[in-house]
Design a protein around this motif. Structure first.
Motif, PDB file in Angstrom:
ATOM      1  N   SER A 116       0.806  -1.227   0.000  1.00 20.95           N
ATOM      2  CA  SER A 116       0.000   0.000   0.000  1.00 20.95           C
ATOM      3  C   SER A 116       0.833   1.268   0.000  1.00 20.95           C
ATOM      4  O   SER A 116       0.332   2.344  -0.317  1.00 20.95           O
ATOM      5  N   GLY A 117       2.094   1.159   0.376  1.00 17.87           N
ATOM      6  CA  GLY A 117       2.956   2.328   0.479  1.00 17.87           C
ATOM      7  C   GLY A 117       2.854   3.037   1.811  1.00 17.87           C
ATOM      8  O   GLY A 117       3.700   3.815   2.165  1.00 17.87           O
ATOM      9  N   LEU A 118       1.816   2.743   2.585  1.00 14.32           N
ATOM     10  CA  LEU A 118       1.668   3.354   3.900  1.00 14.32           C
ATOM     11  C   LEU A 118       0.710   2.511   4.725  1.00 14.32           C
ATOM     12  O   LEU A 118      -0.346   2.115   4.256  1.00 14.32           O
ATOM     13  N   ALA A 119       1.095   2.220   5.958  1.00 16.36           N
ATOM     14  CA  ALA A 119       0.227   1.486   6.867  1.00 16.36           C
ATOM     15  C   ALA A 119       0.051   2.317   8.128  1.00 16.36           C
ATOM     16  O   ALA A 119       1.019   2.710   8.750  1.00 16.36           O
ATOM     17  N   SER A 120      -1.205   2.610   8.490  1.00 13.08           N
ATOM     18  CA  SER A 120      -1.449   3.424   9.676  1.00 13.08           C
ATOM     19  C   SER A 120      -1.531   2.541  10.914  1.00 13.08           C
ATOM     20  O   SER A 120      -1.870   1.349  10.833  1.00 13.08           O
ATOM     21  N   VAL A 121      -1.238   3.131  12.071  1.00 10.96           N
ATOM     22  CA  VAL A 121      -1.305   2.389  13.327  1.00 10.96           C
ATOM     23  C   VAL A 121      -2.727   1.897  13.576  1.00 10.96           C
ATOM     24  O   VAL A 121      -2.939   0.743  13.965  1.00 10.96           O
ATOM     25  N   ASP A 122      -3.716   2.749  13.344  1.00 11.05           N
ATOM     26  CA  ASP A 122      -5.111   2.354  13.581  1.00 11.05           C
ATOM     27  C   ASP A 122      -5.514   1.189  12.690  1.00 11.05           C
ATOM     28  O   ASP A 122      -6.179   0.254  13.138  1.00 11.05           O
ATOM     29  N   GLU A 123      -5.108   1.251  11.409  1.00 11.79           N
ATOM     30  CA  GLU A 123      -5.448   0.175  10.481  1.00 11.79           C
ATOM     31  C   GLU A 123      -4.811  -1.134  10.922  1.00 11.79           C
ATOM     32  O   GLU A 123      -5.456  -2.192  10.925  1.00 11.79           O
ATOM     33  N   LEU A 124      -3.549  -1.075  11.295  1.00 11.10           N
ATOM     34  CA  LEU A 124      -2.835  -2.293  11.699  1.00 11.10           C
ATOM     35  C   LEU A 124      -3.392  -2.855  13.003  1.00 11.10           C
ATOM     36  O   LEU A 124      -3.519  -4.072  13.167  1.00 11.10           O
ATOM     37  N   SER A 125      -3.727  -1.974  13.931  1.00  8.65           N
ATOM     38  CA  SER A 125      -4.299  -2.422  15.196  1.00  8.65           C
ATOM     39  C   SER A 125      -5.607  -3.167  14.972  1.00  8.65           C
ATOM     40  O   SER A 125      -5.851  -4.229  15.560  1.00  8.65           O
ATOM     41  N   THR A 143      -6.601  -4.584  12.087  1.00  9.63           N
ATOM     42  CA  THR A 143      -6.371  -5.780  11.270  1.00  9.63           C
ATOM     43  C   THR A 143      -5.883  -6.958  12.104  1.00  9.63           C
ATOM     44  O   THR A 143      -6.338  -8.099  11.928  1.00  9.63           O
ATOM     45  N   PHE A 144      -4.960  -6.694  13.046  1.00  5.27           N
ATOM     46  CA  PHE A 144      -4.340  -7.790  13.801  1.00  5.27           C
ATOM     47  C   PHE A 144      -4.956  -8.004  15.170  1.00  5.27           C
ATOM     48  O   PHE A 144      -4.559  -8.920  15.893  1.00  5.27           O
ATOM     49  N   GLY A 145      -5.923  -7.169  15.547  1.00  3.09           N
ATOM     50  CA  GLY A 145      -6.601  -7.366  16.820  1.00  3.09           C
ATOM     51  C   GLY A 145      -5.704  -7.171  18.025  1.00  3.09           C
ATOM     52  O   GLY A 145      -5.843  -7.879  19.033  1.00  3.09           O
ATOM     53  N   VAL A 146      -4.775  -6.225  17.935  1.00  2.00           N
ATOM     54  CA  VAL A 146      -3.892  -5.911  19.059  1.00  2.00           C
ATOM     55  C   VAL A 146      -3.979  -4.415  19.338  1.00  2.00           C
ATOM     56  O   VAL A 146      -4.557  -3.659  18.563  1.00  2.00           O
ATOM     57  N   THR A 147      -3.386  -3.994  20.441  1.00  4.23           N
ATOM     58  CA  THR A 147      -3.469  -2.588  20.818  1.00  4.23           C
ATOM     59  C   THR A 147      -2.553  -1.728  19.951  1.00  4.23           C
ATOM     60  O   THR A 147      -1.594  -2.223  19.335  1.00  4.23           O
ATOM     61  N   ALA A 148      -2.856  -0.438  19.932  1.00  4.10           N
ATOM     62  CA  ALA A 148      -2.019   0.501  19.179  1.00  4.10           C
ATOM     63  C   ALA A 148      -0.596   0.530  19.723  1.00  4.10           C
ATOM     64  O   ALA A 148       0.368   0.679  18.965  1.00  4.10           O
ATOM     65  N   SER A 149      -0.429   0.387  21.052  1.00  2.53           N
ATOM     66  CA  SER A 149       0.918   0.394  21.632  1.00  2.53           C
ATOM     67  C   SER A 149       1.724  -0.810  21.166  1.00  2.53           C
ATOM     68  O   SER A 149       2.945  -0.706  20.943  1.00  2.53           O
ATOM     69  N   THR A 150       1.061  -1.959  20.982  1.00  2.00           N
ATOM     70  CA  THR A 150       1.751  -3.146  20.446  1.00  2.00           C
ATOM     71  C   THR A 150       2.224  -2.884  19.023  1.00  2.00           C
ATOM     72  O   THR A 150       3.361  -3.227  18.653  1.00  2.00           O
ATOM     73  N   ILE A 151       1.358  -2.266  18.216  1.00  6.63           N
ATOM     74  CA  ILE A 151       1.738  -1.946  16.834  1.00  6.63           C
ATOM     75  C   ILE A 151       2.901  -0.961  16.817  1.00  6.63           C
ATOM     76  O   ILE A 151       3.836  -1.094  16.011  1.00  6.63           O
ATOM     77  N   ARG A 152       2.886   0.016  17.696  1.00 13.67           N
ATOM     78  CA  ARG A 152       3.992   0.980  17.728  1.00 13.67           C
ATOM     79  C   ARG A 152       5.306   0.305  18.090  1.00 13.67           C
ATOM     80  O   ARG A 152       6.364   0.650  17.551  1.00 13.67           O
ATOM     81  N   ARG A 153       5.254  -0.670  18.998  1.00 13.09           N
ATOM     82  CA  ARG A 153       6.470  -1.427  19.320  1.00 13.09           C
ATOM     83  C   ARG A 153       6.937  -2.232  18.114  1.00 13.09           C
ATOM     84  O   ARG A 153       8.142  -2.321  17.828  1.00 13.09           O
ATOM     85  N   ASP A 154       5.978  -2.815  17.394  1.00 13.61           N
ATOM     86  CA  ASP A 154       6.322  -3.553  16.177  1.00 13.61           C
ATOM     87  C   ASP A 154       7.024  -2.636  15.173  1.00 13.61           C
ATOM     88  O   ASP A 154       8.064  -2.989  14.602  1.00 13.61           O
ATOM     89  N   LEU A 155       6.454  -1.461  14.959  1.00 17.21           N
ATOM     90  CA  LEU A 155       7.019  -0.524  13.981  1.00 17.21           C
ATOM     91  C   LEU A 155       8.409  -0.060  14.401  1.00 17.21           C
ATOM     92  O   LEU A 155       9.298   0.101  13.560  1.00 17.21           O
ATOM     93  N   ALA A 156       8.588   0.152  15.724  1.00 14.69           N
ATOM     94  CA  ALA A 156       9.912   0.577  16.206  1.00 14.69           C
ATOM     95  C   ALA A 156      10.947  -0.511  15.942  1.00 14.69           C
ATOM     96  O   ALA A 156      12.083  -0.225  15.526  1.00 14.69           O
ATOM     97  N   GLN A 157      10.582  -1.770  16.167  1.00 20.13           N
ATOM     98  CA  GLN A 157      11.514  -2.864  15.924  1.00 20.13           C
ATOM     99  C   GLN A 157      11.815  -3.018  14.439  1.00 20.13           C
ATOM    100  O   GLN A 157      12.966  -3.269  14.038  1.00 20.13           O
ATOM    101  N   LEU A 158      10.792  -2.862  13.595  1.00 21.28           N
ATOM    102  CA  LEU A 158      10.993  -2.976  12.152  1.00 21.28           C
ATOM    103  C   LEU A 158      11.842  -1.836  11.620  1.00 21.28           C
ATOM    104  O   LEU A 158      12.664  -2.028  10.714  1.00 21.28           O
TER     105      LEU A 158
END
Length: 254
Positions: free
Chosen positions: A19-28, A30-45
């Protein structure tokens, strides 16, 4: 890291690439996890060089690909603002300070708009834009413009630096490693940063937590024996330990 986390992060990279861009809200959602979990994922990536953080999400990065300053402008916004506030509080009236190009130093320029009796010298267009309407004395180091980083490099900038000294220099980085120094995409950038560090009494490297220990490129700037790492509250003990072992002063901007 659990298998679920690995699979989720791999899927995030695929989605961002598609998509060229993935938002935290969309990812949260989609994967059924909290926004803070997604932010940790993005930081690691981002730390692994697989994604570049943007305001509200992330975008894909290929191996060895330099992300433009415009793309990085919204990355870790709150962390950069906290770091910039910490740095601005260290600057005293009557001082001459040198600001590198970059988004975090641009945030520092914004914090200095209301300062008095301070001379700011910079290599960055972002800092110049922030201070254009201020009452500060501002000097720009000339040279060759690197469009991707919106900063000046090259022999003209280096020659100008050799005629100046500074109370403090604030450097940015694509990555910083305790025993290697600052990692950048371009050798001209690293050479300039080394000269900048030599010309100042106090040296600060301003980086948010995701850049600690990161080595996305093969150009390095060695730092002087004494310098200060300024990062944000997301930095964990494991990331900071190598710097402390090297005798680097570490400051956490909360």
């Amino acid at each position: 890291m659990s298998r679920e986390s690995r699979e989720r992060r791999s899927a995030i990279v695929r989605m961002a690439t598609t998509s060229g861009l993935a938002s935290v809200d969309e990812l949260s959602s989609t994967f059924g996890v909290t926004a803070s979990t997604i932010r940790r994922d993005l930081a690691q990536l981002e730390s692994a060089g697989q994604l570049a953080r943007t305001y509200g999400g992330a975008m894909p990065v290929g191996p060895g690909q330099e992300v433009s300053l415009r793309q990085r402008s919204g990355e870790s916004f709150e962390a950069k603002r906290a770091i910039a506030e910490w740095a601005a509080e260290r600057i005293r009236p009557g001082e001459s300070v040198l600001l590198d190009s970059g988004s975090t130093t641009g945030a520092l320029g914004r914090e200095l708009r209301g300062a008095r009796d301070v001379t700011v010298v910079t290599t960055g267009l972002t800092v110049l834009q922030e201070l254009a309407d201020s009452e500060l004395h501002v000097e720009c180091l000339g040279g060759t413009l690197r469009h991707v980083s919106q900063g000046f490099v090259g022999p003209l900038a280096e020659a100008a630096l050799e005629r100046m000294t500074f109370d403090r220099v604030f450097l940015g980085a694509d990555g910083v490693v305790a025993d290697e120094g600052i990692c950048e995409a371009d050798l001209q950038q690293t050479r300039l940063k080394e000269i900048m560090a030599r010309r100042a009494e106090h040296v600060y490297v301003l980086v948010h937590a995701a850049k600690l220990g990161r080595r996305p490129f093969h150009a390095w700037a060695r730092l002087p024996r004494r310098w200060t790492l300024v990062t944000d509250a997301e930095a964990d003990a494991a990331s900071l330990a190598p710097f402390e072992e090297q005798g680097v002063e570490v400051a956490i901007a909360d």
